[in-house]
Motif scaffolding. Structure first.
Motif, PDB file in Angstrom:
ATOM      1  N   UNK A  18       0.700  -1.232   0.012  1.00 35.27           N
ATOM      2  CA  UNK A  18      -0.066   0.132   0.066  1.00 35.27           C
ATOM      3  C   UNK A  18       0.773   1.246  -0.062  1.00 35.27           C
ATOM      4  N   UNK A  19       1.911   1.019   0.761  1.00 34.84           N
ATOM      5  CA  UNK A  19       2.789   2.558   0.730  1.00 34.84           C
ATOM      6  C   UNK A  19       3.361   2.530  -0.519  1.00 34.84           C
ATOM      7  N   UNK A  20       3.700   1.808  -1.185  1.00 34.33           N
ATOM      8  CA  UNK A  20       4.410   1.979  -2.388  1.00 34.33           C
ATOM      9  C   UNK A  20       3.348   2.295  -3.458  1.00 34.33           C
ATOM     10  N   UNK A  21       2.180   1.923  -3.450  1.00 30.74           N
ATOM     11  CA  UNK A  21       1.089   2.610  -4.397  1.00 30.74           C
ATOM     12  C   UNK A  21       0.806   4.148  -4.012  1.00 30.74           C
ATOM     13  N   UNK A  22       0.849   4.452  -2.794  1.00 30.79           N
ATOM     14  CA  UNK A  22       0.649   5.542  -2.163  1.00 30.79           C
ATOM     15  C   UNK A  22       1.732   6.730  -2.551  1.00 30.79           C
ATOM     16  N   UNK A  23       3.073   6.067  -2.686  1.00 28.70           N
ATOM     17  CA  UNK A  23       4.071   6.919  -3.142  1.00 28.70           C
ATOM     18  C   UNK A  23       3.882   7.049  -4.727  1.00 28.70           C
ATOM     19  N   UNK A  24       3.475   6.360  -5.500  1.00 30.60           N
ATOM     20  CA  UNK A  24       3.010   6.228  -6.868  1.00 30.60           C
ATOM     21  C   UNK A  24       2.244   7.517  -7.094  1.00 30.60           C
ATOM     22  N   UNK A  25       1.251   7.568  -6.488  1.00 33.03           N
ATOM     23  CA  UNK A  25       0.267   8.500  -6.355  1.00 33.03           C
ATOM     24  C   UNK A  25       0.698   9.735  -6.256  1.00 33.03           C
ATOM     25  N   UNK A  26       1.405   9.928  -4.915  1.00 30.30           N
ATOM     26  CA  UNK A  26       2.085  11.065  -4.549  1.00 30.30           C
ATOM     27  C   UNK A  26       2.958  11.540  -5.654  1.00 30.30           C
ATOM     28  N   UNK A  27       3.890  10.699  -6.444  1.00 22.42           N
ATOM     29  CA  UNK A  27       4.593  11.114  -7.435  1.00 22.42           C
ATOM     30  C   UNK A  27       4.035  11.589  -8.728  1.00 22.42           C
ATOM     31  N   UNK A  28       2.776  11.288  -8.935  1.00 16.73           N
ATOM     32  CA  UNK A  28       2.196  11.459 -10.120  1.00 16.73           C
ATOM     33  C   UNK A  28       2.505  10.369 -11.130  1.00 16.73           C
ATOM     34  N   UNK A  29       3.029   9.258 -10.853  1.00 15.17           N
ATOM     35  CA  UNK A  29       3.883   8.202 -11.416  1.00 15.17           C
ATOM     36  C   UNK A  29       2.743   7.716 -12.579  1.00 15.17           C
ATOM     37  N   UNK A  30       3.001   7.126 -13.713  1.00 12.42           N
ATOM     38  CA  UNK A  30       2.187   6.509 -14.509  1.00 12.42           C
ATOM     39  C   UNK A  30       2.474   4.849 -14.356  1.00 12.42           C
ATOM     40  N   UNK A  31       1.217   4.117 -13.426  1.00 14.44           N
ATOM     41  CA  UNK A  31       1.517   2.764 -13.384  1.00 14.44           C
ATOM     42  C   UNK A  31       0.309   2.001 -13.556  1.00 14.44           C
ATOM     43  N   UNK A  32       0.653   0.735 -13.504  1.00 18.87           N
ATOM     44  CA  UNK A  32      -0.377  -0.369 -13.760  1.00 18.87           C
ATOM     45  C   UNK A  32      -0.337  -1.348 -12.459  1.00 18.87           C
ATOM     46  N   UNK A  33      -1.544  -1.893 -12.058  1.00 17.25           N
ATOM     47  CA  UNK A  33      -1.364  -2.814 -10.837  1.00 17.25           C
ATOM     48  C   UNK A  33      -1.186  -4.132 -11.692  1.00 17.25           C
ATOM     49  N   UNK A  34      -0.546  -5.153 -11.045  1.00 21.53           N
ATOM     50  CA  UNK A  34      -0.578  -6.647 -11.116  1.00 21.53           C
ATOM     51  C   UNK A  34      -0.830  -7.080  -9.831  1.00 21.53           C
ATOM     52  N   UNK A  35      -2.340  -7.281  -9.739  1.00 18.34           N
ATOM     53  CA  UNK A  35      -2.556  -7.641  -8.345  1.00 18.34           C
ATOM     54  C   UNK A  35      -2.693  -9.513  -8.316  1.00 18.34           C
ATOM     55  N   UNK A  36      -2.054  -9.579  -6.972  1.00 18.44           N
ATOM     56  CA  UNK A  36      -1.899 -11.058  -6.472  1.00 18.44           C
ATOM     57  C   UNK A  36      -2.824 -11.189  -5.518  1.00 18.44           C
ATOM     58  N   UNK A  37      -3.610 -12.394  -5.447  1.00 20.69           N
ATOM     59  CA  UNK A  37      -4.543 -12.707  -4.373  1.00 20.69           C
ATOM     60  C   UNK A  37      -3.551 -13.647  -3.350  1.00 20.69           C
ATOM     61  N   UNK A  38      -2.986 -12.973  -2.490  1.00 23.76           N
ATOM     62  CA  UNK A  38      -2.250 -13.811  -1.437  1.00 23.76           C
ATOM     63  C   UNK A  38      -2.758 -14.780  -0.636  1.00 23.76           C
ATOM     64  N   UNK A  39      -4.257 -14.636  -0.435  1.00 22.62           N
ATOM     65  CA  UNK A  39      -5.033 -15.484   0.315  1.00 22.62           C
ATOM     66  C   UNK A  39      -5.099 -16.821  -0.397  1.00 22.62           C
ATOM     67  N   UNK A  40      -5.183 -16.597  -1.919  1.00 22.46           N
ATOM     68  CA  UNK A  40      -5.025 -17.805  -2.833  1.00 22.46           C
ATOM     69  C   UNK A  40      -3.791 -18.438  -3.082  1.00 22.46           C
ATOM     70  N   UNK A  41      -2.793 -17.777  -2.397  1.00 24.81           N
ATOM     71  CA  UNK A  41      -1.478 -18.104  -2.706  1.00 24.81           C
ATOM     72  C   UNK A  41      -0.644 -17.553  -4.111  1.00 24.81           C
ATOM     73  N   UNK A  42      -1.249 -16.885  -4.789  1.00 26.48           N
ATOM     74  CA  UNK A  42      -0.679 -16.272  -6.160  1.00 26.48           C
ATOM     75  C   UNK A  42       0.588 -15.774  -5.969  1.00 26.48           C
ATOM     76  N   UNK A  43       1.000 -15.587  -4.939  1.00 26.40           N
ATOM     77  CA  UNK A  43       2.345 -14.796  -4.884  1.00 26.40           C
ATOM     78  C   UNK A  43       3.463 -16.332  -4.828  1.00 26.40           C
ATOM     79  N   UNK A  44       2.850 -17.374  -4.582  1.00 26.72           N
ATOM     80  CA  UNK A  44       3.776 -18.662  -4.659  1.00 26.72           C
ATOM     81  C   UNK A  44       3.877 -19.318  -5.823  1.00 26.72           C
ATOM     82  N   UNK A  45       3.052 -18.822  -6.984  1.00 28.13           N
ATOM     83  CA  UNK A  45       3.108 -19.492  -8.130  1.00 28.13           C
ATOM     84  C   UNK A  45       4.365 -19.338  -8.936  1.00 28.13           C
ATOM     85  N   UNK A  46       4.624 -19.956  -9.769  1.00 31.88           N
ATOM     86  CA  UNK A  46       5.623 -19.968 -10.766  1.00 31.88           C
ATOM     87  C   UNK A  46       5.887 -18.496 -11.460  1.00 31.88           C
TER      88      UNK A  46
END
Length: 218
Positions: A18-46
């Motif tokens: 969340x803090x990194x996303x807030x920083x991107x907003x404060x910087x006015x940076x162009x960004x895209x989210x790649x959302x991981x569902x950690x409750x479903x374990x997507x952060x541990x997928x190959x």
């Protein structure tokens, strides 16, 4: 690769990302989210482990560059958008203190916090990366007391990092609710970007919990 290239933020709601996303907003940076569902374990997928072998968020990609580790991400992004004024330039007298206090988060605060949270016996002060918990926290409190921001009158990316971190660590009782931690966290979380992103996070987290429950993950 320029600041106009869009940044990809690998993200999961209600995490330190969340803090990194807030920083991107404060910087006015162009960004895209790649959302991981950690409750479903997507952060541990190959697919994601090929990007960050530790399976951690936040992680960013900018062109061909992949940046992990919160402190590195904050410095990288703040330097990428100097016009936002959230980082002192090289040669600015505040550059050294900026690097000091932003690095202090990863090198001293987090190790101390984990030892305290999991009731690990701390190392001898002469061998510990953070001396001892009270000394580490006292040094931070003394710096913040000079306020209103870490570097005095000037808000930097380090304040976003610390303000968000102090907010959640006080919420969970890992850091005492005392001045100047209360004031600093309140100052950062009062910014419109934090309120907006926190609301979006709550909605996203509810969706992830429902999806994980539906798929049998807990």
């Amino acid at each position: 690769m320029t600041a106009t290239d869009r940044i990809t933020l690998y993200y999961s709601p209600q995490t330190r990302a969340l803090g990194t996303r807030m920083l991107l907003e404060e910087l006015g940076a162009p960004y895209d989210l790649r959302i991981l569902n950690m409750k479903a374990g997507e952060q541990r997928q190959p697919a994601f482990l090929a990007i960050n072998p530790l399976g951690k968020v936040p992680t960013i990609r900018h062109g061909e560059a992949v940046v992990t580790e919160q402190v590195a991400i904050y410095i990288y992004l703040a330097d990428l958008f100097p016009e936002a004024g959230l980082t002192p330039a090289i040669g600015d007298p505040l550059r050294g203190p900026f690097l000091r206090w932003i690095a202090y988060y990863g090198s001293s605060f987090e190790p101390a916090l984990m030892d305290k949270a999991f009731k690990h016996a701390p190392a001898d002060r002469n061998q510990s990366p953070y001396s001892d918990y009270d000394t580490m926290l006292g040094a931070l409190a003394a710096q913040l007391a000079k306020g209103p921001y870490l570097l005095g009158e000037r808000m930097t990316a380090a304040d976003v990092l610390w303000g968000v971190a102090l907010n959640w660590t006080m919420m969970f009782g890992l850091v005492p609710k005392v001045e100047p931690f209360i004031s600093h966290a309140a100052r950062i979380t009062a910014r419109p970007s934090f309120a907006r992103l926190s609301a979006a996070d709550a909605e996203m987290a509810a969706q992830h919990a429902a999806a994980a429950a539906g798929s049998g993950h807990t």
